[in-house]
Design a protein around this motif. Structure first.
Motif, PDB file in Angstrom:
ATOM      1  N   THR A 373       0.831  -1.193   0.000  1.00  0.00           N
ATOM      2  CA  THR A 373       0.000   0.000   0.000  1.00  0.00           C
ATOM      3  C   THR A 373       0.871   1.250   0.000  1.00  0.00           C
ATOM      4  O   THR A 373       1.974   1.250   0.545  1.00  0.00           O
ATOM      5  CB  THR A 373      -0.925  -0.001   1.235  1.00  0.00           C
ATOM      6  N   LEU A 374       0.359   2.317  -0.609  1.00  0.00           N
ATOM      7  CA  LEU A 374       1.054   3.592  -0.658  1.00  0.00           C
ATOM      8  C   LEU A 374       1.454   4.008   0.759  1.00  0.00           C
ATOM      9  O   LEU A 374       0.610   4.116   1.642  1.00  0.00           O
ATOM     10  CB  LEU A 374       0.142   4.642  -1.281  1.00  0.00           C
ATOM     11  N   PRO A 375       2.755   4.229   1.030  1.00  0.00           N
ATOM     12  CA  PRO A 375       3.212   4.500   2.401  1.00  0.00           C
ATOM     13  C   PRO A 375       2.514   5.667   3.076  1.00  0.00           C
ATOM     14  O   PRO A 375       2.214   5.616   4.273  1.00  0.00           O
ATOM     15  CB  PRO A 375       4.710   4.777   2.215  1.00  0.00           C
ATOM     16  N   ALA A 376       2.232   6.747   2.332  1.00  0.00           N
ATOM     17  CA  ALA A 376       1.574   7.910   2.934  1.00  0.00           C
ATOM     18  C   ALA A 376       0.199   7.544   3.467  1.00  0.00           C
ATOM     19  O   ALA A 376      -0.242   8.069   4.502  1.00  0.00           O
ATOM     20  CB  ALA A 376       1.462   9.039   1.906  1.00  0.00           C
ATOM     21  N   GLU A 377      -0.494   6.623   2.792  1.00  0.00           N
ATOM     22  CA  GLU A 377      -1.832   6.244   3.233  1.00  0.00           C
ATOM     23  C   GLU A 377      -1.765   5.276   4.415  1.00  0.00           C
ATOM     24  O   GLU A 377      -2.651   5.288   5.269  1.00  0.00           O
ATOM     25  CB  GLU A 377      -2.623   5.665   2.058  1.00  0.00           C
ATOM     26  N   ILE A 378      -0.720   4.448   4.472  1.00  0.00           N
ATOM     27  CA  ILE A 378      -0.539   3.605   5.662  1.00  0.00           C
ATOM     28  C   ILE A 378      -0.296   4.486   6.880  1.00  0.00           C
ATOM     29  O   ILE A 378      -0.881   4.273   7.951  1.00  0.00           O
ATOM     30  CB  ILE A 378       0.642   2.635   5.468  1.00  0.00           C
ATOM     31  N   ASN A 416      -3.693   0.447  -7.838  1.00  0.00           N
ATOM     32  CA  ASN A 416      -3.509   1.554  -8.773  1.00  0.00           C
ATOM     33  C   ASN A 416      -2.351   1.223  -9.705  1.00  0.00           C
ATOM     34  O   ASN A 416      -1.191   1.210  -9.292  1.00  0.00           O
ATOM     35  CB  ASN A 416      -3.231   2.847  -7.994  1.00  0.00           C
ATOM     36  N   ARG A 417      -2.653   0.961 -10.959  1.00  0.00           N
ATOM     37  CA  ARG A 417      -1.623   0.542 -11.916  1.00  0.00           C
ATOM     38  C   ARG A 417      -0.657   1.678 -12.240  1.00  0.00           C
ATOM     39  O   ARG A 417       0.488   1.436 -12.626  1.00  0.00           O
ATOM     40  CB  ARG A 417      -2.281   0.032 -13.202  1.00  0.00           C
ATOM     41  N   ASP A 425      -9.570   3.208  -0.962  1.00  0.00           N
ATOM     42  CA  ASP A 425     -10.685   3.890  -1.618  1.00  0.00           C
ATOM     43  C   ASP A 425     -11.960   3.862  -0.788  1.00  0.00           C
ATOM     44  O   ASP A 425     -12.989   4.380  -1.222  1.00  0.00           O
ATOM     45  CB  ASP A 425     -10.940   3.318  -3.016  1.00  0.00           C
ATOM     46  N   GLY A 426     -11.921   3.283   0.410  1.00  0.00           N
ATOM     47  CA  GLY A 426     -13.108   3.284   1.255  1.00  0.00           C
ATOM     48  C   GLY A 426     -12.784   3.044   2.716  1.00  0.00           C
ATOM     49  O   GLY A 426     -11.898   2.246   3.044  1.00  0.00           O
ATOM     50  N   LEU A 427     -13.462   3.762   3.605  1.00  0.00           N
ATOM     51  CA  LEU A 427     -13.369   3.552   5.055  1.00  0.00           C
ATOM     52  C   LEU A 427     -14.777   3.296   5.572  1.00  0.00           C
ATOM     53  O   LEU A 427     -15.652   4.162   5.466  1.00  0.00           O
ATOM     54  CB  LEU A 427     -12.770   4.781   5.753  1.00  0.00           C
ATOM     55  N   SER A 443      -6.737  14.014   4.860  1.00  0.00           N
ATOM     56  CA  SER A 443      -6.529  14.513   3.502  1.00  0.00           C
ATOM     57  C   SER A 443      -5.490  13.697   2.741  1.00  0.00           C
ATOM     58  O   SER A 443      -5.380  13.808   1.518  1.00  0.00           O
ATOM     59  CB  SER A 443      -6.100  15.980   3.540  1.00  0.00           C
ATOM     60  N   GLN A 444      -4.698  12.859   3.462  1.00  0.00           N
ATOM     61  CA  GLN A 444      -3.691  12.024   2.806  1.00  0.00           C
ATOM     62  C   GLN A 444      -4.321  10.901   1.999  1.00  0.00           C
ATOM     63  O   GLN A 444      -3.659  10.290   1.160  1.00  0.00           O
ATOM     64  CB  GLN A 444      -2.729  11.443   3.840  1.00  0.00           C
ATOM     65  N   PHE A 445      -5.595  10.607   2.259  1.00  0.00           N
ATOM     66  CA  PHE A 445      -6.293   9.558   1.501  1.00  0.00           C
ATOM     67  C   PHE A 445      -6.774  10.168   0.185  1.00  0.00           C
ATOM     68  O   PHE A 445      -7.953  10.496   0.031  1.00  0.00           O
ATOM     69  CB  PHE A 445      -7.459   8.994   2.305  1.00  0.00           C
ATOM     70  N   ARG A 446      -5.862  10.315  -0.740  1.00  0.00           N
ATOM     71  CA  ARG A 446      -6.172  11.027  -1.975  1.00  0.00           C
ATOM     72  C   ARG A 446      -7.088  10.239  -2.901  1.00  0.00           C
ATOM     73  O   ARG A 446      -7.578  10.781  -3.894  1.00  0.00           O
ATOM     74  CB  ARG A 446      -4.873  11.360  -2.714  1.00  0.00           C
TER      75      ARG A 446
END
Length: 627
Positions: A373-378, A416-417, A425-427, A443-446
């Motif tokens: 997973t994208l590190p910023a989102e983790i 995301n390719r 994409d969902g919480l 806001s990091q969950f772009r």
């Protein structure tokens, strides 16, 4: 004399052996899970560090399920009440290639399930699922092992509950190996983990680790199980005490003892055949080891055979002496094979001579590493976990999206390719008893499309940063304790078509952009917020002032207050001066009265004198004529 000495020095320097560049020892970390102090185990005096880097779990006394397992007395197990995913997150691991080994254990506590079944992942990739009955086998089932490149300075080893007991871990080993070790060809080092299926030392009397063989530490202390025969009367064991050339060499560092025993076919059954049970539809890397130790073979061409895998010829006319460069020399052959069924059969079929021979077999499964997973989102999820006080039962350890069989509860992922990463994409954390607040880091969950936090007890304001999530389509914060106003930034969410803020303590004007969206089919709910106004169905707001107007009014009010304060100060000072003057006048009144009388007498005397002067002049001039 001096010239002779110089000549000797030059000759000594010229013919001196080159200094050996000693290679630094490989990184090695061993953890005794559940232990409160470091431990050394016999007979190799191996150091095991006390337990650390775990996300949760409970230490307990251990029962070692196999003689293969290290002789440790504790373990750590992870009850489901602490979440379905638990990990060891080990930091400061140097960049490199590693053999990662995890030993399983059994607790001797009465409440513990005797044989837990769970999944194991390394760096987010599922590499093993414990089979039923694993604790009754004295072989490789006591541990799982994978060869992996660690590139970000950490090692994440996670254990995923499957509903069959609590995962229990006896020990962990992270052992550095050569960066070129087990190079299987195309795709090597490019997102592939090699999971050890088995290692077999043909004809050996006992199973042994690399340390028991006095093997080079860069070999990773591999475990070699012994196999005395491939089948009844199909082969026989041969061995030698002669030294074996070309062993313990970079990059794989195989121990010499591995080639000093072998299985050889018999006169009645010249073919050697061995069948292994494997997982279907998997790719395997097969490594075959040979050394010509038979006393009857002294040169090339005397023992030649084909190697078949499931009936397909993979190596033709293998001549060990010719290919290894002589007798008592090691030869290693490697191939990758895709297995369609549940078995893999290796057959050695002689083409010259009457017997086939093999020293050892390694079978490694090629596991495609999952994209993390994208590190910023983790990082944002971890901050959200702390801000909302997520209960332990949700877990949220490891990577939220991988392995794909075990995503985090309440988190929806998408690959995301464009960036070759998973994104959130969902919480969906509704009705989870959450408290705390919603952090700005949301806001990091772009890539979020949906947020559902309804039915909790979350308080504080709605962060304006929510308005910077461009893809957000649904936001449900109903039945919480949010207060303050609705951020104007929510009006910037052009994709937002479901907004539920019902049942909070919000106040102020609903942003005009949101009100206008209702005319285009959006479903917004602002009810049960006593302080909201400004759209149909809510109370009418007072005159709406822009931010600039509000600032202007504030500045004007401040100036007016300052002017009034200045005027009052001047009036007060003037009044004080008047009162002071009056007090002085009252004190000097008698003197002032006497002075006034004196002035009046002087004036009267002057007037009388002037009257006499006028009378005298008239008499001297005679009478006046009257017309």
């Amino acid at each position: 004399m001096l010239e002779s000495r110089l000549l000797l020095v030059l000759l000594a320097l010229l013919f001196a052996p080159e200094p050996s560049l000693a290679r630094a020892p490989p990184y090695a970390l061993r953890i005794s899970c559940g232990a409160r102090e470091d431990i050394h185990t016999s007979p190799t005096n191996t150091l095991w560090y006390k337990d650390f880097a775990y996300t949760g779990g409970i230490p307990a006394n251990a029962t070692t399920p196999s003689f293969i397992s290290p002789p440790l007395k504790t373990l750590r197990y992870f009850p489901l009440s602490e979440g379905p995913e638990n990990c060891y997150n080990i930091k400061k691991v140097p960049h490199g290639h590693y053999l990662v080994r995890i030993f399983f254990g059994l607790s001797n506590e009465s409440s513990f399930d005797n044989e837990p079944l769970f999944d194991v992942s390394v760096e987010g990739t599922l590499i093993y699922s414990l089979p039923s009955g694993w604790s009754n086998h004295d072989d490789e089932h006591a541990f799982v092992e994978g060869l992996i490149f660690l590139k970000d300075g950490t090692a994440s080893l996670c254990f995923h509950s499957t509903g069959h007991g609590d995962p229990a871990i006896l020990a962990i080993e992270i052992l550095q190996i050569d960066n070129r070790a087990y190079n299987f060809g195309k795709g090597y080092g490019q997102g592939t983990i090699l999971r050890t299926d088995r290692r077999l030392n043909c004809g050996a009397e006992k199973p042994k680790f690399g340390a028991d063989y006095s093997a080079d530490r860069w070999g990773g202390d591999r475990f070699w199980n012994n196999i005395p025969t491939f089948g009844e009367n199909s082969d026989q064991v041969i061995s030698t005490k002669n030294s074996i050339k070309q062993t313990s060499q970079s990059p794989n560092f195989y121990p010499e003892a591995l080639y000093q025993t072998a299985l050889i076919s018999t006169d009645t059954q010249p073919e050697l055949s061995y069948t292994m049970e494997v997982e279907p539809s998997r790719n395997y890397s097969l490594w075959l080891h040979f050394a010509e130790i038979g006393p009857s073979v002294t040169g090339a061409g005397q023992r030649v055979f084909n190697v078949l895998i499931n009936g397909d010829i993979k190596f033709q006319d293998v001549d060990i002496v010719s290919m290894a460069g002589g007798v008592n020399s090691a030869l290693v052959l490697n191939t990758t094979y895709t297995v369609s069924g549940r078995s893999l059969t290796i057959t050695l079929k002689p083409t010259k001579g009457t017997h086939a021979l093999i020293s050892a077999i390694e079978l490694l499964e090629l596991v495609l590493a999952e994209s993390k997973t994208l590190p910023a989102e983790i990082k944002a999820l971890q901050k959200l976990k702390g801000a909302l006080g997520l209960p332990l039962r949700l877990g949220w350890n490891g990577d939220p999206c991988v392995p794909e069989q075990h995503p985090w509860s309440g988190v929806d992922c998408q690959y995301n390719r464009n960036i070759s990463k998973h994104v959130i994409d969902g919480l969906g954390l509704d009705n989870q008893g959450l408290r705390g607040f919603l952090p700005d880091d949301i806001s990091q969950f772009r890539h979020l499309q949906s947020i559902n936090l309804s039915g909790n007890s979350i308080s504080g304001g709605i962060p304006s940063s929510v308005g910077s999530i461009p893809s957000l389509e649904k936001l449900d914060l109903s039945f919480n304790s949010f207060n303050g106003s609705i951020p104007e930034s929510l009006g910037l969410l052009t994709s937002l078509h479901i907004l539920d803020l019902n049942g909070n303590s919000l106040s102020g004007r609903v942003p005009a952009a949101l009100g206008g969206r209702l005319l285009h089919g959006a479903s917004f709910n602002f009810t049960d917020n006593s302080g909201l106004c400004g759209i149909p169905g809510l109370p009418t707001c007072g005159p709406h002032l822009s931010v600039g107007a509000k600032i202007g009014i504030g500045v004007a009010s401040l100036v007016a207050v300052l002017l009034i304060a200045t005027c009052l100060t001047c009036w007060w000072k003037r009044r004080q001066n008047i009162l002071r003057a009056q007090r002085i006048a009252a004190r000097d009144a008698p003197y002032a009265k006497a002075r006034t009388h004196f002035n009046r007498d002087v004036q009267m005397a002057r007037h009388q004198a002037q009257g006499h002067e006028h009378a005298k002049t008239a008499a001297e001039n005679g009478p006046s004529l009257l017309a």
